[in-house]
Design an enzyme around this catalytic site. Structure first.
Site, short mmCIF file in Angstrom:
data_model
loop_
_atom_site.label_atom_id
_atom_site.label_comp_id
_atom_site.label_asym_id
_atom_site.label_seq_id
_atom_site.Cartn_x
_atom_site.Cartn_y
_atom_site.Cartn_z
N HIS A 57 37.62 33.98 37.38
CA HIS A 57 38.38 33.11 38.38
C HIS A 57 39.15 31.88 37.83
O HIS A 57 39.34 31.08 38.60
CB HIS A 57 37.35 32.49 39.45
CG HIS A 57 36.30 33.68 40.12
ND1 HIS A 57 35.34 34.29 39.58
CD2 HIS A 57 36.82 34.15 41.37
CE1 HIS A 57 34.86 34.99 40.43
NE2 HIS A 57 35.72 35.01 41.56
N GLU A 116 43.63 45.54 45.08
CA GLU A 116 44.79 44.96 44.72
C GLU A 116 46.01 46.00 44.50
O GLU A 116 47.06 45.86 44.95
CB GLU A 116 44.63 44.18 43.50
CG GLU A 116 43.94 42.87 43.35
CD GLU A 116 42.46 43.37 43.74
OE1 GLU A 116 41.71 42.27 44.10
OE2 GLU A 116 41.78 44.23 43.19
#
Length: 324
Positions: A129, A60
């Site tokens: 998630h 990321e």
């Protein structure tokens, strides 16, 4: 007017903007051949090639850092973080570098960068998630934060975000990608950032929300009407900047406020909405504002539907403030 899924509307927005402006490119993990984990970028690689649809390593910080560099050199990158839960790996680049570029350069530099990411629960993804980290970014000056709830807004707001000269964090409720269909205007449909929308007019209480919770709020409002309670539902659409005029105007008329979001209660985005309303419309309130949010724990796998602000919990809050 055509009916598209939430994911199809986002895909159309990306495709149209890439056709319109060659400086727009897409990068992120699995955005190319796979078309993204939710298929939002499906087909873009075939049309625009690997120089404009770039598969990246699973990093990321590298995705966001590279996108910042591209933005500084004249591109308009759209970076995808596969789940909002993973965005913390690039948090330093976002809040310390990206958000401050215009300010610390005295306006000489801007960062026309969009960071897209699936957000929220309702897919039984568990604690890694299903998070809703919007409050971290709305607290950061220099960032625009968006979270649409309909396919039409998904397209119109994403196109506006790509054209913005300031960085936009664009959260997409993963629950809606392929379960929600709606009308989407054809052609160059661009919505205005920073404008909320009144989805349902009412007289007794204002419910303010965004993202997937909008649909729970609308269901709660319909059920409240059966009890004789008239509910106004406001979809914020853009969280930063907040359309305070629309929210306060509604509360001054109804006298009551309920705010719903999926993130944990303490320090959540709803606290800011309540605070702003109390400062601006205190003497119009007929009951204490009420927040409906996640609880003070990681989002659970087995009890997700109890944790999230479902229509039952929102309805209970509506009844409570109207019974005060």
């Amino acid at each position: 007017m055509r009916v598209l899924t939430f994911a199809q509307a986002l895909n159309e927005a990306l495709r149209e903007e890439m056709r319109r402006d060659e400086s727009v490119l897409v990068l992120g993990q699995d955005v190319g051949k796979k078309g993204g984990v939710y298929l939002v970028t499906q087909g873009l690689l075939e049309e625009f090639g690997p120089e404009r649809v770039v598969d990246t390593p699973l990093s990321e910080s590298a995705i966001i850092g590279s996108a910042i560099g591209l933005a500084l050199y004249g591109f308009r990158p759209v970076a995808e973080i596969q789940y909002a839960d993973f965005i913390y790996g690039g948090f330093e680049q976002i809040v310390s570098n990206l958000a401050t570029l215009r300010y610390r350069s005295g306006g000489d530099f801007s960062a026309p960068l969009v960071i897209r990411s699936p957000v929220g629960g309702w897919i039984r993804g568990g604690m890694y998630h299903s998070q809703s980290p919007e409050a971290y970014f709305t607290h950061t000056p220099g960032l625009i934060v968006v979270c649409p709830s309909t396919p039409g807004d998904a397209k119109g707001l994403l196109k506006a975000a790509i054209r913005s000269d300031d960085p936009v964090i664009f959260f997409e409720p993963k629950r809606l990608y392929w379960t929600l269909k709606g009308k989407v205007p054809e052609g160059d449909h661009v919505e205005q950032l920073g404008r909320a929308r009144v989805l349902r007019q009412g007289d007794d209480v204002t419910v303010v929300t965004f993202g997937a919770a909008v649909h729970e709020a609308l269901d709660a409002a319909r059920r409240a009407e059966e009890r004789g309670i008239s509910v106004e539902v406001i979809d914020l659409r853009t969280l930063k900047p907040l359309d305070l005029e629309t929210v306060v105007g509604s509360v001054r008329r109804t006298g009551r406020l309920v705010v719903a979001h999926e993130a944990p209660f303490f320090g959540g985005y709803g606290a800011e909405v309540v605070s702003e309303v109390v400062e601006e419309a205190f003497f119009h309130l007929e009951a204490p504002p009420k927040r409906v949010a996640g609880f003070e724990s990681p989002i659970p796998l087995a009890h997700e539907t109890l944790y999230l602000p479902n229509s039952n919990r929102i309805l209970d809050a509506i009844v409570e403030v109207c019974s005060f």
